[in-house]
Design an enzyme around this catalytic site. Structure first.
Site, PDB file in Angstrom:
ATOM      1  N   VAL A 290     -10.773   3.139  -3.576  1.00  0.00           N
ATOM      2  CA  VAL A 290     -10.380   2.244  -5.350  1.00  0.00           C
ATOM      3  C   VAL A 290     -11.688   0.863  -5.232  1.00  0.00           C
ATOM      4  O   VAL A 290     -12.208   0.312  -4.681  1.00  0.00           O
ATOM      5  CB  VAL A 290      -9.473   1.918  -5.009  1.00  0.00           C
ATOM      6  CG1 VAL A 290      -9.059   0.953  -5.823  1.00  0.00           C
ATOM      7  CG2 VAL A 290      -8.351   2.613  -4.748  1.00  0.00           C
TER       8      VAL A 290
ATOM      9  N   HIS B 171      -6.522  -5.739   2.448  1.00  0.00           N
ATOM     10  CA  HIS B 171      -6.361  -5.099   2.705  1.00  0.00           C
ATOM     11  C   HIS B 171      -5.664  -6.077   3.871  1.00  0.00           C
ATOM     12  O   HIS B 171      -6.365  -6.980   4.580  1.00  0.00           O
ATOM     13  CB  HIS B 171      -6.489  -3.891   3.818  1.00  0.00           C
ATOM     14  CG  HIS B 171      -6.714  -2.817   3.044  1.00  0.00           C
ATOM     15  ND1 HIS B 171      -6.656  -1.192   2.678  1.00  0.00           N
ATOM     16  CD2 HIS B 171      -8.246  -3.176   2.606  1.00  0.00           C
ATOM     17  CE1 HIS B 171      -7.100  -0.396   1.952  1.00  0.00           C
ATOM     18  NE2 HIS B 171      -8.263  -1.429   2.282  1.00  0.00           N
TER      19      HIS B 171
ATOM     20  N   ASN C 109     -13.139  -3.372   2.202  1.00  0.00           N
ATOM     21  CA  ASN C 109     -13.803  -2.529   2.406  1.00  0.00           C
ATOM     22  C   ASN C 109     -14.955  -2.931   1.955  1.00  0.00           C
ATOM     23  O   ASN C 109     -14.765  -2.714   0.000  1.00  0.00           O
ATOM     24  CB  ASN C 109     -13.324  -0.821   2.819  1.00  0.00           C
ATOM     25  CG  ASN C 109     -12.070  -0.765   3.683  1.00  0.00           C
ATOM     26  OD1 ASN C 109     -12.761  -1.394   4.941  1.00  0.00           O
ATOM     27  ND2 ASN C 109     -11.011  -0.037   3.571  1.00  0.00           N
TER      28      ASN C 109
ATOM     29  N   ASP D 136       0.999  -1.147   0.410  1.00  0.00           N
ATOM     30  CA  ASP D 136       0.148  -0.409   0.110  1.00  0.00           C
ATOM     31  C   ASP D 136       0.984   1.406   0.428  1.00  0.00           C
ATOM     32  O   ASP D 136       2.409   1.243   0.978  1.00  0.00           O
ATOM     33  CB  ASP D 136      -0.987   0.215   1.318  1.00  0.00           C
ATOM     34  CG  ASP D 136      -2.018   0.818   1.147  1.00  0.00           C
ATOM     35  OD1 ASP D 136      -3.232   0.122   1.012  1.00  0.00           O
ATOM     36  OD2 ASP D 136      -1.479   1.882   1.154  1.00  0.00           O
ATOM     37  N   ILE D 137       0.549   2.185  -0.878  1.00  0.00           N
ATOM     38  CA  ILE D 137       1.371   3.192  -0.681  1.00  0.00           C
ATOM     39  C   ILE D 137       1.054   4.331   0.173  1.00  0.00           C
ATOM     40  O   ILE D 137       2.345   5.318   0.714  1.00  0.00           O
ATOM     41  CB  ILE D 137       1.125   4.386  -2.122  1.00  0.00           C
ATOM     42  CG1 ILE D 137       1.855   5.230  -2.645  1.00  0.00           C
ATOM     43  CG2 ILE D 137      -0.687   5.142  -1.783  1.00  0.00           C
ATOM     44  CD1 ILE D 137       1.490   5.365  -4.326  1.00  0.00           C
TER      45      ILE D 137
ATOM     46  N   HIS E 258     -10.099  -5.260  -3.703  1.00  0.00           N
ATOM     47  CA  HIS E 258      -9.370  -5.579  -2.443  1.00  0.00           C
ATOM     48  C   HIS E 258      -9.450  -5.868  -0.758  1.00  0.00           C
ATOM     49  O   HIS E 258     -10.126  -5.592  -0.698  1.00  0.00           O
ATOM     50  CB  HIS E 258      -8.242  -3.605  -2.777  1.00  0.00           C
ATOM     51  CG  HIS E 258      -8.825  -2.807  -2.077  1.00  0.00           C
ATOM     52  ND1 HIS E 258      -9.680  -1.709  -3.275  1.00  0.00           N
ATOM     53  CD2 HIS E 258      -8.110  -1.980  -1.314  1.00  0.00           C
ATOM     54  CE1 HIS E 258      -9.971  -1.576  -2.577  1.00  0.00           C
ATOM     55  NE2 HIS E 258      -8.682  -1.314  -1.411  1.00  0.00           N
TER      56      HIS E 258
HETATM   57  P1  AMP Z   1     -10.213   0.873   0.020  1.00  0.00           P
HETATM   58  O1  AMP Z   1      -9.786   2.973   1.202  1.00  0.00           O
HETATM   59  O2  AMP Z   1     -10.169  -0.129   1.159  1.00  0.00           O
HETATM   60  O3  AMP Z   1     -10.189   1.602  -0.727  1.00  0.00           O
HETATM   61  O4  AMP Z   1      -8.545   1.812   0.140  1.00  0.00           O
HETATM   62  C1  AMP Z   1      -7.321   1.822  -0.977  1.00  0.00           C
HETATM   63  C2  AMP Z   1      -6.227   1.786  -0.463  1.00  0.00           C
HETATM   64  O5  AMP Z   1      -5.666   1.763  -1.740  1.00  0.00           O
HETATM   65  C3  AMP Z   1      -5.555   2.818   0.850  1.00  0.00           C
HETATM   66  O6  AMP Z   1      -4.840   1.848   1.548  1.00  0.00           O
HETATM   67  C4  AMP Z   1      -4.599   3.395  -0.846  1.00  0.00           C
HETATM   68  O7  AMP Z   1      -3.591   4.216  -0.196  1.00  0.00           O
HETATM   69  C5  AMP Z   1      -4.020   2.130  -2.032  1.00  0.00           C
HETATM   70  N1  AMP Z   1      -3.797   3.533  -3.307  1.00  0.00           N
HETATM   71  C6  AMP Z   1      -3.829   4.268  -3.570  1.00  0.00           C
HETATM   72  N2  AMP Z   1      -3.272   4.246  -4.872  1.00  0.00           N
HETATM   73  C7  AMP Z   1      -2.448   3.554  -4.746  1.00  0.00           C
HETATM   74  C8  AMP Z   1      -1.086   2.787  -5.223  1.00  0.00           C
HETATM   75  N3  AMP Z   1      -1.234   3.875  -7.092  1.00  0.00           N
HETATM   76  N4  AMP Z   1      -0.416   1.838  -5.069  1.00  0.00           N
HETATM   77  C9  AMP Z   1      -0.899   1.725  -3.899  1.00  0.00           C
HETATM   78  N5  AMP Z   1      -1.850   1.881  -2.889  1.00  0.00           N
HETATM   79  C10 AMP Z   1      -2.930   2.541  -3.363  1.00  0.00           C
END
Ligand code: AMP
Ligand code: ZN
Length: 115
Positions: free
Chosen positions: A97, A103, A88, A31-32, A101
């Site tokens: 996103v 976590h 989520n 995760d970024i 996915h």
């Molecule tokens: P969610 O809130 O469950 O949709 O989580 C989305 C996750 O994607 C968040 O923890 C972000 O930090 C992560 N994220 C968004 N863009 C990127 C990226 N380019 N590379 C890695 N993680 C990302």
């Protein structure tokens, strides 16, 4: 694949990521914006928007996702201490996103209930 989906772009290697596992069905990357010492994202390589969009034919894929999470928790050294796998779904859960996915979070103590 969705043209404008950030995770599909990661799958297509159009934007960089730190990949830790990859096969034809699942991609795992860091995760970024990590919320714990270990924070990985596990995604299907097929574009599925949310957990609501999973159907019976996806059961093996979802099971594999959890199995890979368990395996990587071991590799990351958090199996004994404990870890959390979170999906989520939609806005009340804070999904940002819209490519399914999970976590994988570990390496610190988490509180319950979640915020
Ligand atoms: P969610 O809130 O469950 O949709 O989580 C989305 C996750 O994607 C968040 O923890 C972000 O930090 C992560 N994220 C968004 N863009 C990127 C990226 N380019 N590379 C890695 N993680 C990302
Ligand atoms: Zn996507």
């Amino acid at each position: 694949m969705a043209d404008d989906c950030i995770f599909c772009k990661i799958i297509r290697k159009e934007i960089p990521s730190e990949i830790v596992f990859e096969d034809d069905e699942i991609l795992v990357f860091k995760d970024i914006n990590p919320q714990a010492p270990v924070h990985l994202l596990l995604i299907p390589t097929r574009h599925i928007e949310t957990l609501n969009d999973v159907d019976q034919s996806d059961q093996a894929l979802i099971g594999k996702l959890l199995s890979v999470a368990k395996h990587l928790a071991g590799e990351m050294g958090v199996s004994e201490g404990g870890y959390r796998v979170v999906v989520n779904c939609n806005k009340d859960a804070g999904q940002d996103v819209f490519h399914l996915h999970a976590h994988l979070l570990g390496g610190r103590k988490f509180s319950w209930p979640p915020g």
